[in-house]
Design an enzyme around this catalytic site. Structure first.
Site, PDB file in Angstrom:
ATOM      1  N   GLY A  76       0.650  -1.123  -0.322  1.00 14.70           N
ATOM      2  CA  GLY A  76      -0.335   0.297   0.125  1.00 14.70           C
ATOM      3  C   GLY A  76       0.791   1.039  -0.113  1.00 14.70           C
ATOM      4  N   SER A  89       1.509   3.098  -2.626  1.00 14.96           N
ATOM      5  CA  SER A  89       0.729   4.413  -3.451  1.00 14.96           C
ATOM      6  C   SER A  89      -0.255   5.431  -3.614  1.00 14.96           C
ATOM      7  CB  SER A  89       1.311   3.442  -4.629  1.00 14.96           C
ATOM      8  OG  SER A  89       2.817   3.422  -5.232  1.00 14.96           O
ATOM      9  N   GLY A 104      -2.454   7.410  -4.214  1.00 10.78           N
ATOM     10  CA  GLY A 104      -3.808   7.809  -5.484  1.00 10.78           C
ATOM     11  C   GLY A 104      -3.606   6.330  -6.679  1.00 10.78           C
ATOM     12  N   ASN A 105      -3.082   5.845  -5.867  1.00 10.41           N
ATOM     13  CA  ASN A 105      -2.473   4.049  -6.464  1.00 10.41           C
ATOM     14  C   ASN A 105      -4.424   3.541  -6.018  1.00 10.41           C
ATOM     15  OD1 ASN A 105      -2.617   1.539  -7.665  1.00 10.41           O
ATOM     16  ND2 ASN A 105      -0.433   1.786  -8.369  1.00 10.41           N
ATOM     17  N   LEU A 106      -5.068   3.506  -6.652  1.00  5.36           N
ATOM     18  CA  LEU A 106      -6.158   2.907  -6.690  1.00  5.36           C
ATOM     19  C   LEU A 106      -6.517   1.826  -5.817  1.00  5.36           C
ATOM     20  CD1 LEU A 106      -9.788   4.850  -7.770  1.00  5.36           C
ATOM     21  CD2 LEU A 106      -8.324   5.386  -6.646  1.00  5.36           C
ATOM     22  N   SER A 157      -2.887  -0.182  -5.781  1.00  4.68           N
ATOM     23  CA  SER A 157      -1.975  -0.101  -4.400  1.00  4.68           C
ATOM     24  C   SER A 157      -3.129  -0.358  -2.641  1.00  4.68           C
ATOM     25  CB  SER A 157      -1.059   0.893  -4.324  1.00  4.68           C
ATOM     26  OG  SER A 157      -0.244   0.962  -3.596  1.00  4.68           O
ATOM     27  N   GLU A 191       8.433   9.830 -13.965  1.00  2.60           N
ATOM     28  CA  GLU A 191       7.075   8.812 -13.804  1.00  2.60           C
ATOM     29  C   GLU A 191       8.494   7.946 -15.195  1.00  2.60           C
ATOM     30  OE1 GLU A 191       6.091   7.561 -11.189  1.00  2.60           O
ATOM     31  OE2 GLU A 191       6.804   9.278 -10.045  1.00  2.60           O
ATOM     32  N   HIS A 201      -0.549   8.057 -13.720  1.00  2.36           N
ATOM     33  CA  HIS A 201       0.314   8.058 -14.801  1.00  2.36           C
ATOM     34  C   HIS A 201      -1.185   8.346 -15.819  1.00  2.36           C
ATOM     35  CE1 HIS A 201       3.555   5.645 -12.899  1.00  2.36           C
ATOM     36  NE2 HIS A 201       3.223   6.498 -12.193  1.00  2.36           N
ATOM     37  N   ASP A 213      -0.297   6.603 -18.982  1.00  4.75           N
ATOM     38  CA  ASP A 213      -0.837   5.122 -19.560  1.00  4.75           C
ATOM     39  C   ASP A 213      -1.359   4.282 -18.915  1.00  4.75           C
ATOM     40  OD1 ASP A 213       0.773   4.284 -17.316  1.00  4.75           O
ATOM     41  OD2 ASP A 213       2.328   3.665 -18.050  1.00  4.75           O
ATOM     42  N   ASN A 239      -1.155  -4.111  -8.176  1.00  8.18           N
ATOM     43  CA  ASN A 239      -0.164  -3.027  -7.112  1.00  8.18           C
ATOM     44  C   ASN A 239      -0.966  -1.649  -8.214  1.00  8.18           C
ATOM     45  OD1 ASN A 239       0.572  -3.003  -4.787  1.00  8.18           O
ATOM     46  ND2 ASN A 239       2.472  -4.390  -5.549  1.00  8.18           N
ATOM     47  N   CYS A 249       2.328  -0.469 -17.683  1.00  9.69           N
ATOM     48  CA  CYS A 249       3.157  -0.813 -16.647  1.00  9.69           C
ATOM     49  C   CYS A 249       4.390  -1.992 -17.373  1.00  9.69           C
ATOM     50  CB  CYS A 249       3.168  -1.218 -15.440  1.00  9.69           C
ATOM     51  SG  CYS A 249       1.228  -0.261 -15.233  1.00  9.69           S
TER      52      CYS A 249
HETATM   53  O1  SUG Z   1       4.152   3.341  -8.715  1.00  5.87           O
HETATM   54  N1  SUG Z   1       2.929   0.334  -8.012  1.00  5.87           N
HETATM   55  C1  SUG Z   1       3.132   1.413  -9.599  1.00  5.87           C
HETATM   56  C2  SUG Z   1       2.546   0.750 -10.090  1.00  5.87           C
HETATM   57  C3  SUG Z   1       2.975   1.515 -11.712  1.00  5.87           C
HETATM   58  C4  SUG Z   1       2.476   1.428 -12.931  1.00  5.87           C
HETATM   59  N2  SUG Z   1       2.681   1.927 -13.795  1.00  5.87           N
HETATM   60  C5  SUG Z   1       2.522   2.552 -14.956  1.00  5.87           C
HETATM   61  N3  SUG Z   1       1.206   2.842 -14.682  1.00  5.87           N
HETATM   62  N4  SUG Z   1       3.550   2.750 -15.543  1.00  5.87           N
HETATM   63  C6  SUG Z   1       3.167   2.677  -8.523  1.00  5.87           C
HETATM   64  O2  SUG Z   1       1.970   3.036  -7.819  1.00  5.87           O
HETATM   65  C7  SUG Z   1       2.712  -0.585  -5.553  1.00  5.87           C
HETATM   66  C8  SUG Z   1       3.757  -1.151  -4.545  1.00  5.87           C
HETATM   67  C9  SUG Z   1       2.783  -0.954  -3.116  1.00  5.87           C
HETATM   68  O3  SUG Z   1       2.008  -0.192  -2.600  1.00  5.87           O
HETATM   69  O4  SUG Z   1       3.560  -2.159  -2.392  1.00  5.87           O
HETATM   70  C10 SUG Z   1       3.552   0.419  -6.898  1.00  5.87           C
HETATM   71  O5  SUG Z   1       4.236   1.331  -6.314  1.00  5.87           O
END
Ligand code: SUG
Length: 446
Positions: free
Chosen positions: A20, A22, A24-26, A28, A174, A247, A249, A362, A368
């Site tokens: 967990g 990241s 903003g990365n739902l 994760s 990034e 991102h 992408d 993740n 990615c």
């Molecule tokens: O940077 N997740 C990565 C996912 C990257 C995806 N890349 C692209 N969209 N190109 C990130 O958020 C989660 C790791 C964790 O929570 O254990 C993480 O790093």
């Protein structure tokens, strides 16, 4: 000049886990604390890569980075043997320790920004390792990435590998996840589209961080020697970032002259498309495939990762292939959209599905996991052959994964100091399999 597009996938590392980390990365956040399956994860990645190699595309790998990253913990004042450093760090600063154990280098789209030699002033292929400074666990990747790229793309005749941009929030970068190259064909001069989330000199007060700055995009275009007339720098929409597109992408992918994107991808869609049209004048006619929010709501686009697909020119097929995550076949709106897409007479003729669920949990889809590198014949011949996937390498890596990777890894398991030794034994063996040299990793030098 004729050229091919090779894909270099990040091998899922032995410490793959769900911490967990990241914001903003739902995905994760949602999967934080769950038990991961590192062995299944690396095998999923290998299977995806093999499909492309079997189709006749050039496929390579980037090695995992050294994790847990003991030098990073020593720099923070932890002392003793390597095992003691890990035990102490985990006891005294578990959050820091978890940040030093992530296998996040698997997401190779974030490793670097790549400008093919057809676009650059000195006729060399330029790559800039990304500084990834927006998240703690990824901020330690840049130097090891630059080193790996130099081992795989040895310079200086063909390749210019740049260090990450200065480590300052104004230059947050990034890598290729915020970069799309459009062209008539891979070897022809292209238009390079850079996408940023925030300007370094504005106040950013949105729900989630914006990980790329306009100033980073400008610096990359300059240092790669790109012609300003064929560079477009566009702003990602705040709505997309706030919906979880950390991102570009996650909401957009391109290949050849085709840009496939969600209606909410850009802050100013018309302005962005106009800028691409004028940059492409005389080079190619851009083809835009815009997906309306009414057909694929942004939430579905992000949870299914429709746009985090690989858009590929497939050998012997007239129309392109979209290698999409399995999840797009399991989400009603994206499934229906893809059926309509291939039934029409647009540029995308087929959708295939890849099972990369370990990475998806993740927030990492098929796109990615790969770094695209356009290579002329001479450049292709200069790439370190040990990292290129063929039957020998596939068999060796499958065997290696089955020997060295744990079947499961929970957050509590991370504390185990045996993990330090296990992952080192695995990575040391990998340097022989991929011909990276016996002093590739920090622990091998030490
Ligand atoms: O940077 N997740 C990565 C996912 C990257 C995806 N890349 C692209 N969209 N190109 C990130 O958020 C989660 C790791 C964790 O929570 O254990 C993480 O790093």
């Amino acid at each position: 000049m004729s050229a091919i597009e090779a894909n270099f996938d990040g091998l899922v590392g032995p410490t793959h886990n769900y911490a967990g980390l990241s914001e903003g990365n739902l995905a994760s956040a949602k999967n934080a604390g769950n038990t991961a399956a590192p062995r299944a994860g690396v095998l999923e990645g290998l299977a995806k890569a093999k499909r492309l190699a079997d189709a006749g595309l050039v496929q390579g790998f980037l090695p995992p980075q050294e994790r847990p990253f003991i030098p990073g913990l020593r720099a923070l004042g932890f002392t003793g043997s390597d095992r003691e450093v890990w035990e102490n760090a985990f006891r005294k600063a578990p959050v820091l320790a978890r940040n030093m154990a992530s296998a996040s280098a698997m997401w190779a789209a974030n490793a670097a920004t790549v400008s093919p030699s057809a676009d650059t002033a000195d006729g060399r292929l330029h790559m800039s390792a990304a500084n990834l400074l927006s998240t703690l666990h990824r901020s330690i990747e840049g130097p090891q990435t630059a080193q790996a790229l130099r081992a795989i793309f040895p310079g200086p005749d063909h390749f210019a590998i740049h260090d990450p941009l200065p480590f300052q929030s104004a230059y947050a970068d990034e890598g290729a996840a915020n970069h799309v190259r459009l062209c008539a064909e891979h070897g022809a001069p292209g238009v390079e589209l850079f996408v940023y989330g925030r300007d370094a000199f504005e106040t950013w007060d949105a729900r989630f961080p914006a990980r790329q700055t306009r100033q980073a995009c400008e610096a990359l275009a300059r240092r790669h020697g790109l012609d300003p007339d064929t560079v477009v720098i566009a702003r990602q929409s705040r709505a997309a970032i706030e919906a979880g597109a950390f991102h570009n992408d996650v909401v957009c992918v391109g290949n050849g002259p085709v840009l496939f994107f969600h209606e909410l991808a850009f802050e100013d869609t018309e302005g962005t498309l106009d800028a691409i049209r004028s940059a492409a004048k005389g080079l190619f006619d851009p083809v835009f495939v815009e997906v309306p929010d009414a057909e694929v709501p942004i939430g579905d686009a992000i949870s299914s990762y429709l746009f985090n697909s690989q858009l590929l020119s497939w050998p012997d097929e007239d129309r392109m292939v979209l290698l999409a995550p399995m999840e797009t076949a399991e989400t009603a709106s994206t499934k229906a959209y893809c059926e309509k897409l291939v039934a029409g007479n647009g540029p995308i003729g087929r959708v295939e599905h890849a099972d990369v669920r370990q990475s998806m949990r993740n927030g990492g889809g098929p796109a990615c996991l790969r770094l695209r590198v356009v290579l002329t014949e001479a450049e292709r011949a200069a790439v370190n052959p040990g990292v290129i996937l063929d039957d020998r390498l596939f068999a060796a890596l499958t065997d290696w994964a089955k020997t060295h990777y744990r079947e499961s890894l929970s957050p509590a398991d991370l504390a185990d100091p045996d993990l330090v030794d296990e992952s080192r034994v695995a990575l040391d063996a990998l340097t022989r399999i991929m011909d990276l040299g016996g002093d590739f990793y920090d622990f091998q030098r030490g």
